[in-house]
Design a protein around this motif. Structure first.
Motif, PDB file in Angstrom:
ATOM      1  N   LEU A  35      56.340 -39.171 -21.666  1.00  0.00           N
ATOM      2  CA  LEU A  35      57.435 -38.330 -21.222  1.00  0.00           C
ATOM      3  C   LEU A  35      58.432 -39.136 -20.396  1.00  0.00           C
ATOM      4  N   LYS A  36      59.688 -38.761 -20.473  1.00  0.00           N
ATOM      5  CA  LYS A  36      60.702 -39.415 -19.666  1.00  0.00           C
ATOM      6  C   LYS A  36      60.730 -38.751 -18.289  1.00  0.00           C
ATOM      7  N   ILE A  37      60.805 -39.580 -17.269  1.00  0.00           N
ATOM      8  CA  ILE A  37      60.829 -39.069 -15.902  1.00  0.00           C
ATOM      9  C   ILE A  37      62.178 -38.429 -15.646  1.00  0.00           C
ATOM     10  N   LYS A  38      62.153 -37.271 -15.007  1.00  0.00           N
ATOM     11  CA  LYS A  38      63.411 -36.646 -14.642  1.00  0.00           C
ATOM     12  C   LYS A  38      63.371 -36.248 -13.179  1.00  0.00           C
ATOM     13  N   SER A  39      64.535 -36.049 -12.630  1.00  0.00           N
ATOM     14  CA  SER A  39      64.677 -35.760 -11.214  1.00  0.00           C
ATOM     15  C   SER A  39      64.015 -34.429 -10.858  1.00  0.00           C
ATOM     16  N   SER A  40      63.524 -34.354  -9.605  1.00  0.00           N
ATOM     17  CA  SER A  40      62.839 -33.139  -9.168  1.00  0.00           C
ATOM     18  C   SER A  40      63.805 -32.065  -8.696  1.00  0.00           C
ATOM     19  N   CYS A  41      65.073 -32.428  -8.462  1.00  0.00           N
ATOM     20  CA  CYS A  41      66.042 -31.412  -8.042  1.00  0.00           C
ATOM     21  C   CYS A  41      67.266 -31.461  -8.952  1.00  0.00           C
ATOM     22  N   GLU A  42      67.878 -30.339  -9.110  1.00  0.00           N
ATOM     23  CA  GLU A  42      69.035 -30.231  -9.998  1.00  0.00           C
ATOM     24  C   GLU A  42      70.249 -30.914  -9.387  1.00  0.00           C
ATOM     25  N   ALA A  43      71.171 -31.295 -10.246  1.00  0.00           N
ATOM     26  CA  ALA A  43      72.398 -31.924  -9.777  1.00  0.00           C
ATOM     27  C   ALA A  43      73.182 -30.934  -8.919  1.00  0.00           C
ATOM     28  N   GLY A  44      73.739 -31.418  -7.817  1.00  0.00           N
ATOM     29  CA  GLY A  44      74.514 -30.580  -6.926  1.00  0.00           C
ATOM     30  C   GLY A  44      73.708 -29.984  -5.788  1.00  0.00           C
ATOM     31  N   THR A  45      72.399 -30.200  -5.768  1.00  0.00           N
ATOM     32  CA  THR A  45      71.549 -29.680  -4.704  1.00  0.00           C
ATOM     33  C   THR A  45      71.757 -30.497  -3.435  1.00  0.00           C
ATOM     34  N   VAL A  46      71.953 -29.817  -2.317  1.00  0.00           N
ATOM     35  CA  VAL A  46      72.093 -30.501  -1.034  1.00  0.00           C
ATOM     36  C   VAL A  46      70.717 -31.029  -0.638  1.00  0.00           C
ATOM     37  N   LEU A  47      70.633 -32.324  -0.287  1.00  0.00           N
ATOM     38  CA  LEU A  47      69.346 -32.974  -0.059  1.00  0.00           C
ATOM     39  C   LEU A  47      68.860 -32.941   1.388  1.00  0.00           C
ATOM     40  N   ASN A  48      69.683 -32.531   2.323  1.00  0.00           N
ATOM     41  CA  ASN A  48      69.317 -32.478   3.741  1.00  0.00           C
ATOM     42  C   ASN A  48      68.806 -33.829   4.253  1.00  0.00           C
ATOM     43  N   LEU A  49      69.504 -34.888   3.880  1.00  0.00           N
ATOM     44  CA  LEU A  49      69.141 -36.235   4.298  1.00  0.00           C
ATOM     45  C   LEU A  49      70.215 -36.866   5.172  1.00  0.00           C
ATOM     46  N   LYS A  50      71.023 -36.053   5.766  1.00  0.00           N
ATOM     47  CA  LYS A  50      72.124 -36.544   6.573  1.00  0.00           C
ATOM     48  C   LYS A  50      71.580 -37.252   7.809  1.00  0.00           C
ATOM     49  N   VAL A  51      71.972 -38.530   7.996  1.00  0.00           N
ATOM     50  CA  VAL A  51      71.476 -39.328   9.100  1.00  0.00           C
ATOM     51  C   VAL A  51      72.513 -39.395  10.212  1.00  0.00           C
ATOM     52  N   LYS A  52      73.773 -39.580   9.844  1.00  0.00           N
ATOM     53  CA  LYS A  52      74.845 -39.687  10.832  1.00  0.00           C
ATOM     54  C   LYS A  52      75.459 -38.321  11.107  1.00  0.00           C
ATOM     55  N   LYS A  53      76.008 -38.170  12.311  1.00  0.00           N
ATOM     56  CA  LYS A  53      76.662 -36.904  12.649  1.00  0.00           C
ATOM     57  C   LYS A  53      77.899 -36.681  11.797  1.00  0.00           C
ATOM     58  N   SER A  54      78.675 -37.751  11.629  1.00  0.00           N
ATOM     59  CA  SER A  54      79.909 -37.619  10.837  1.00  0.00           C
ATOM     60  C   SER A  54      79.594 -37.844   9.368  1.00  0.00           C
ATOM     61  N   GLY A  55      80.379 -37.292   8.516  1.00  0.00           N
ATOM     62  CA  GLY A  55      80.192 -37.465   7.081  1.00  0.00           C
ATOM     63  C   GLY A  55      79.597 -36.230   6.435  1.00  0.00           C
ATOM     64  N   ALA A  56      79.655 -36.238   5.120  1.00  0.00           N
ATOM     65  CA  ALA A  56      79.174 -35.087   4.359  1.00  0.00           C
ATOM     66  C   ALA A  56      77.678 -35.201   4.078  1.00  0.00           C
ATOM     67  N   GLU A  57      77.081 -34.078   3.790  1.00  0.00           N
ATOM     68  CA  GLU A  57      75.667 -34.005   3.437  1.00  0.00           C
ATOM     69  C   GLU A  57      75.482 -34.602   2.030  1.00  0.00           C
ATOM     70  N   PRO A  58      74.463 -35.467   1.810  1.00  0.00           N
ATOM     71  CA  PRO A  58      74.240 -36.034   0.474  1.00  0.00           C
ATOM     72  C   PRO A  58      73.865 -34.960  -0.538  1.00  0.00           C
ATOM     73  N   VAL A  59      74.348 -35.143  -1.754  1.00  0.00           N
ATOM     74  CA  VAL A  59      74.116 -34.177  -2.825  1.00  0.00           C
ATOM     75  C   VAL A  59      73.468 -34.904  -3.999  1.00  0.00           C
ATOM     76  N   ALA A  60      72.515 -34.266  -4.673  1.00  0.00           N
ATOM     77  CA  ALA A  60      71.830 -34.858  -5.826  1.00  0.00           C
ATOM     78  C   ALA A  60      72.802 -35.047  -6.981  1.00  0.00           C
ATOM     79  N   LEU A  61      72.608 -36.150  -7.713  1.00  0.00           N
ATOM     80  CA  LEU A  61      73.460 -36.465  -8.861  1.00  0.00           C
ATOM     81  C   LEU A  61      72.713 -36.156 -10.152  1.00  0.00           C
ATOM     82  N   GLU A  62      73.420 -36.295 -11.271  1.00  0.00           N
ATOM     83  CA  GLU A  62      72.784 -36.173 -12.582  1.00  0.00           C
ATOM     84  C   GLU A  62      71.841 -37.360 -12.767  1.00  0.00           C
ATOM     85  N   ASP A  63      70.809 -37.202 -13.586  1.00  0.00           N
ATOM     86  CA  ASP A  63      69.831 -38.268 -13.788  1.00  0.00           C
ATOM     87  C   ASP A  63      70.463 -39.544 -14.340  1.00  0.00           C
ATOM     88  N   HIS A  64      71.432 -39.417 -15.231  1.00  0.00           N
ATOM     89  CA  HIS A  64      72.034 -40.610 -15.834  1.00  0.00           C
ATOM     90  C   HIS A  64      72.944 -41.364 -14.852  1.00  0.00           C
TER      91      HIS A  64
END
Length: 113
Positions: A35-64
């Motif tokens: 089987l081909k590995i695919k991402s565990s979250c859909e594209a556009g999902t907010v990942l809640n991985l923001k480290v810095k105060k400034s800047g946007a929240e990281p968002v999941a991309l398409e697998d490709h």
């Protein structure tokens, strides 16, 4: 004075053969490798991985959109192939594993005294 009676129930240690479990795991591993590995979250999902105060929240991309090497990180066979391509790193990893085993063995033997 109260006395309590304990009911001792002996549960058999093995309820099934472990060889069947290993066969089932190996068959599942073969199917998973096909089987081909695919991402565990859909594209556009907010990942809640923001480290810095400034800047946007990281968002999941398409697998490709992710690099190909990212999907190979969790595959132990691919990692071993990459490691064997570099003999120095492979020897270092084997030496570390050997040292860990020696330390565990010596710690175990020290507890036996």
């Amino acid at each position: 004075m109260f006395t309590f009676k304990r009911l001792l129930v002996q549960i058999p240690r093995r309820q099934f053969s472990t060889s069947l479990v290993f066969r089932a795991e190996s068959e599942a591993a073969k199917e998973a490798s096909n089987l081909k590995i695919k991402s565990s979250c859909e594209a556009g999902t907010v990942l809640n991985l923001k480290v810095k105060k400034s800047g946007a929240e990281p968002v999941a991309l398409e697998d490709h959109e992710y690099p190909e090497w990212l999907w190979e990180i969790l595959d132990p066979k691919k990692q071993l192939e990459n490691l064997k391509a570099n003999p120095e790193k492979y020897a270092k990893k084997m030496m570390r594993q050997s040292n860990r085993q020696k330390i565990k063995h010596s710690n175990f033997m020290a507890k036996m005294k």
